[in-house]
Design a protein around this motif. Structure first.
Motif, short mmCIF file in Angstrom:
data_model
loop_
_atom_site.label_atom_id
_atom_site.label_comp_id
_atom_site.label_asym_id
_atom_site.label_seq_id
_atom_site.Cartn_x
_atom_site.Cartn_y
_atom_site.Cartn_z
N ARG A 46 -14.42 -14.62 -5.01
CA ARG A 46 -15.09 -14.29 -6.28
C ARG A 46 -15.40 -12.79 -6.34
O ARG A 46 -15.24 -12.16 -7.39
CB ARG A 46 -16.36 -15.11 -6.45
CG ARG A 46 -16.11 -16.54 -6.78
CD ARG A 46 -17.44 -17.29 -7.05
NE ARG A 46 -17.20 -18.71 -6.97
CZ ARG A 46 -17.38 -19.45 -5.88
NH1 ARG A 46 -17.81 -18.92 -4.74
NH2 ARG A 46 -17.14 -20.74 -5.90
N MET A 49 -12.27 -10.97 -7.13
CA MET A 49 -11.95 -11.14 -8.54
C MET A 49 -12.82 -10.23 -9.41
O MET A 49 -12.32 -9.60 -10.36
CB MET A 49 -12.13 -12.61 -8.94
CG MET A 49 -11.12 -13.54 -8.27
SD MET A 49 -11.52 -15.30 -8.39
CE MET A 49 -11.44 -15.57 -10.15
N THR A 61 -6.36 -14.48 -13.98
CA THR A 61 -5.87 -15.76 -14.49
C THR A 61 -5.35 -16.68 -13.41
O THR A 61 -5.15 -17.86 -13.64
CB THR A 61 -4.76 -15.54 -15.54
OG1 THR A 61 -3.69 -14.82 -14.91
CG2 THR A 61 -5.28 -14.74 -16.72
N LYS A 79 -11.57 -23.51 -8.95
CA LYS A 79 -11.21 -24.30 -10.13
C LYS A 79 -12.42 -24.99 -10.74
O LYS A 79 -12.48 -25.17 -11.95
CB LYS A 79 -10.14 -25.34 -9.77
CG LYS A 79 -8.78 -24.78 -9.44
CD LYS A 79 -8.04 -24.30 -10.65
CE LYS A 79 -7.65 -25.47 -11.54
NZ LYS A 79 -6.97 -25.05 -12.76
N ASN A 82 -13.99 -22.31 -12.82
CA ASN A 82 -13.16 -21.89 -13.94
C ASN A 82 -11.94 -22.80 -14.04
O ASN A 82 -10.90 -22.50 -13.46
CB ASN A 82 -12.74 -20.43 -13.76
CG ASN A 82 -11.93 -19.90 -14.89
OD1 ASN A 82 -11.59 -20.62 -15.83
ND2 ASN A 82 -11.57 -18.64 -14.82
N LEU A 85 -8.40 -21.46 -14.54
CA LEU A 85 -7.81 -20.62 -13.50
C LEU A 85 -6.63 -21.35 -12.84
O LEU A 85 -6.75 -22.52 -12.48
CB LEU A 85 -8.86 -20.28 -12.44
CG LEU A 85 -8.43 -19.34 -11.31
CD1 LEU A 85 -8.26 -17.92 -11.84
CD2 LEU A 85 -9.46 -19.36 -10.18
N THR A 86 -5.52 -20.67 -12.69
CA THR A 86 -4.41 -21.21 -11.94
C THR A 86 -4.63 -20.84 -10.48
O THR A 86 -4.76 -19.65 -10.16
CB THR A 86 -3.07 -20.63 -12.43
OG1 THR A 86 -2.92 -20.96 -13.81
CG2 THR A 86 -1.90 -21.20 -11.64
N ALA A 87 -4.74 -21.81 -9.61
CA ALA A 87 -4.99 -21.56 -8.19
C ALA A 87 -3.97 -22.34 -7.38
O ALA A 87 -3.87 -23.55 -7.52
CB ALA A 87 -6.41 -21.97 -7.82
#
Length: 104
Positions: A46, A49, A61, A79, A82, A85-87
């Motif tokens: 985090r 980010m 993203t 996830k 958010n 969010l693509t993780a």
């Protein structure tokens, strides 16, 4: 992007970088030998980010990590924060793991 590893003395390090779509930038490398929990490592992600947003004015993203179990937990935690969010795990690590499993 987040990755972790251990050196020859078993000191663990987690490193973060950002890719803007045009170029990659190193953000940080932190010794995590005193705290290896998924929650701590998710907090470091985090932080990475946040630095990316503040330093590059971008929207984060997607996050990619290696496929170690702790990193799976980090992606799940992110996830939850958010859902859009693509993780995902690293394809290279995933392919190596699949090849190793299928070879046995």
């Amino acid at each position: 992007m987040q990755d972790s590893w251990s050196d020859i003395r078993n000191t663990t390090v987690i490193a973060g970088s950002v890719h803007t779509g045009e170029k990659s930038y190193f953000i940080s490398a932190i010794d995590t030998s005193t705290n290896r929990t998924a929650d701590y490592c998710a907090a470091l992600t985090r932080d990475t980010m946040k630095i990316a947003v503040e330093s590059f004015g971008c929207n984060v993203t997607a996050v990619v990590t290696d496929n170690e179990r702790k990193m799976d937990c980090i992606r799940e935690n992110l996830k939850e924060d958010n859902p859009s969010l693509t993780a995902y795990g690293c394809s290279s690590h995933w392919l190596t793991r699949c090849h190793t499993i299928s070879s046995h």
